[in-house]
Design an enzyme around this catalytic site. Structure first.
Site, PDB file in Angstrom:
ATOM      1  N   ARG A 186      46.411  70.388  26.318  1.00 26.08           N
ATOM      2  CA  ARG A 186      46.410  69.079  25.653  1.00 26.08           C
ATOM      3  C   ARG A 186      46.608  67.953  26.654  1.00 26.08           C
ATOM      4  NH1 ARG A 186      50.873  69.151  21.507  1.00 26.08           N
ATOM      5  NH2 ARG A 186      51.740  70.447  23.132  1.00 26.08           N
ATOM      6  N   ASN A 225      47.571  70.740  18.937  1.00 25.31           N
ATOM      7  CA  ASN A 225      47.581  72.194  18.763  1.00 25.31           C
ATOM      8  C   ASN A 225      47.556  72.508  17.282  1.00 25.31           C
ATOM      9  OD1 ASN A 225      47.762  72.834  21.468  1.00 25.31           O
ATOM     10  ND2 ASN A 225      49.957  73.104  21.465  1.00 25.31           N
TER      11      ASN A 225
END
Length: 86
Positions: free
Chosen positions: A12, A30
């Site tokens: 990320r 996520n």
């Protein structure tokens, strides 16, 4: 939607850095199933470049064949951010 070994390898953060570098708006998060979901908005060439980068990922990630692109009408927001897990 991106699937593979993505969590715990700073995927990320890597997406945020790359999307910001390309001047994109949107978000990344996520998912509890281990996948990563992202929304990219901006110049179409830069969005395509980001898609290609996501297919490779950072060095410790393993992106599998679970890479899917869907059009979206969601508001990307003002910049690029990391959202909470869903």
């Amino acid at each position: 939607m991106i699937k593979g070994r993505l969590q715990g390898v700073f995927y990320r953060n890597w997406i945020v850095e790359n999307a910001t570098q390309l001047g994109l708006k949107g978000w990344v998060r996520n998912r509890r199933d281990g996948s990563v979901e992202a929304l990219f908005s901006g110049d179409s060439d830069n969005v395509q470049e980001m898609e290609q980068r996501c297919r490779r990922g950072p060095p410790d990630a393993m992106v599998t064949t679970g890479f899917q692109v869907f059009p979206s009408t969601d508001d990307p927001g003002a910049g690029f951010q990391r959202k909470a897990t869903v």
